[in-house]
Scaffold this active site. Sequence first.
Site, PDB file in Angstrom:
ATOM      1  N   LYS A 106       0.842  -1.197   0.000  1.00 26.25           N
ATOM      2  CA  LYS A 106       0.000   0.000   0.000  1.00 26.25           C
ATOM      3  C   LYS A 106       0.876   1.246   0.000  1.00 26.25           C
ATOM      4  O   LYS A 106       1.876   1.314   0.716  1.00 26.25           O
ATOM      5  CB  LYS A 106      -0.914  -0.025   1.222  1.00 26.25           C
ATOM      6  CG  LYS A 106      -1.884   1.145   1.320  1.00 26.25           C
ATOM      7  CD  LYS A 106      -2.779   0.966   2.535  1.00 26.25           C
ATOM      8  CE  LYS A 106      -3.705   2.142   2.756  1.00 26.25           C
ATOM      9  NZ  LYS A 106      -4.580   1.950   3.946  1.00 26.25           N
ATOM     10  N   SER A 181      -9.090   3.038   3.151  1.00 26.93           N
ATOM     11  CA  SER A 181      -8.102   3.612   2.256  1.00 26.93           C
ATOM     12  C   SER A 181      -7.264   2.578   1.510  1.00 26.93           C
ATOM     13  O   SER A 181      -6.424   2.939   0.686  1.00 26.93           O
ATOM     14  CB  SER A 181      -7.181   4.532   3.057  1.00 26.93           C
ATOM     15  OG  SER A 181      -6.459   3.813   4.031  1.00 26.93           O
ATOM     16  N   SER A 205      -9.832   0.879   7.367  1.00 31.93           N
ATOM     17  CA  SER A 205      -9.265   0.910   6.015  1.00 31.93           C
ATOM     18  C   SER A 205      -8.848  -0.435   5.457  1.00 31.93           C
ATOM     19  O   SER A 205      -8.500  -0.532   4.280  1.00 31.93           O
ATOM     20  CB  SER A 205      -8.056   1.856   5.972  1.00 31.93           C
ATOM     21  OG  SER A 205      -8.480   3.185   6.162  1.00 31.93           O
TER      22      SER A 205
END
Length: 501
Positions: A106, A181, A205
């Site tokens: 990520k 996210s 997230s």
Amino acid sequence: MVAQTGLSRRAVLKSSAGGSAFLAMSACGGAKSGGPNNNWIDGIETARRIKRGDVTAIDIVATAIERAKTINPAINAIAAETYDTAQVAAAEGRAGPFGGVPSFVKDLASVAGQPTQYGSRAFAKYVSDQQPPLVDAFFESGFISLGKSTTPEFGLTGTTESLLHGPTRNPWNLNHTAGGSSGGAAALVASGVVPVAHASDGAGSIRVPSSCCGLVGLKATRGRTPVARLSEAPPLELSSQGCVSRTVRDSAAFLAAITAASGEAGGNGIKMVTRPVSDRLRIGFHIRPAIGVDVAPEVEEATRKVAVLCEDLGHKVDEIDTPYDASFFSDMTLLFSAGAAQAVGEWTELSGKAPTYSHFEPLTFDLLRYYEAHKVSFESTVQRMSSFGPIYEAGFADYDIILSPTLARLPPEIGHLRTDLDWDTMYSRVTAFSPFTPAQNVAGTPAISLPLSQAPGGLPIGAQFSAKSGGDELLLALAYELEEASPWIERQPPLFAKFEG
């Protein structure tokens, strides 16, 4: 927490909205599969095949790169490609439980020598010369990274639609968000580009995009996982590192692997969970979020049917009142706004420039203004949030597990949560979408989203199971049982590249 009623199938189905059109827990015609097996080509099975010599890491990585090149133009989930580096790593070989398995990091975690953009135009050309303990553990576990997955700017919202990269799209319906996210990671796994990908969870997230994209998403107990930051630690750690995956065993193995590889297996480590829970559990479930927002009828129906499934498996299930209040929501906003202020401040110091709207998104500036208006109460806010854990865990006095929806709504269409909305609209829409996930981050307790249901139009609906601090293994064991009882592995989105090992 007050138990309102025991469950019965008739009562639950009578009280649920919708009816015959609703598809829940129907991955494989309702048949029990006995759990993950060698026909389920997830990350663990891929690593086994590489280790046995059935296939090489070079071939696996090359195939994943081709899938990425084919599918990413539709889902827009890759922030930076590192294919050349991946091919070199595959040729050199990787040890570990995920040895040779392709994945993504990520783009909130730095990888030394590679772009780290944080979803922000301000960092579009930034390359870090360091990497945090999480990334070290990720590589020591055997993963080969194909690049960085997309994230909203600094991971600050529940959709992945940055101005730097544009919207990341849901493989189940390209008009809808993949969540945030960790939206890029979820879209890449759900579409079959890779079997598992790094993700992180500061207010949901991992769980939010897992629910949006039909994946398994575990948020671990606070302090369980190595950190993914290079900057100073926040006064209260909300974020937990983990992954999004298609099988429970990949999520279980990921957590065990990064903890062991990080050298933090002492008091914080976790055993590799490999089988379903044997004890029958006390499960309380609630539908209403603490904050006063409505839950979509199809989400309520899905959660009630999951409760029935748990009861059918022999667990004691009660519908309960919401076991905590909403006092932490505004406090959490202040902590997030402080994080935005820190990120912008670090960039300002590094660049020597004044931040403008050409560098940062409107939402980030809204959070900066929020912080300036409320920072006088920051210390008391942190103290109040730090005391929430015992309040939250009091809800487990009569229960081992709490079940709720993961999200209050189906994944919204692209643009519904865009970052140029006015502050009041954005805040109300985000809290209406994801009111169930932040509590566990504040309390520091574990929670897992499981893809047990699907709406009539095909979009996934996650069910969230939470436990007391340290209950990660219990959640994973329950997840194994539910995966066996109602398997989802063969349920695939319209946009899917079958992952062959």
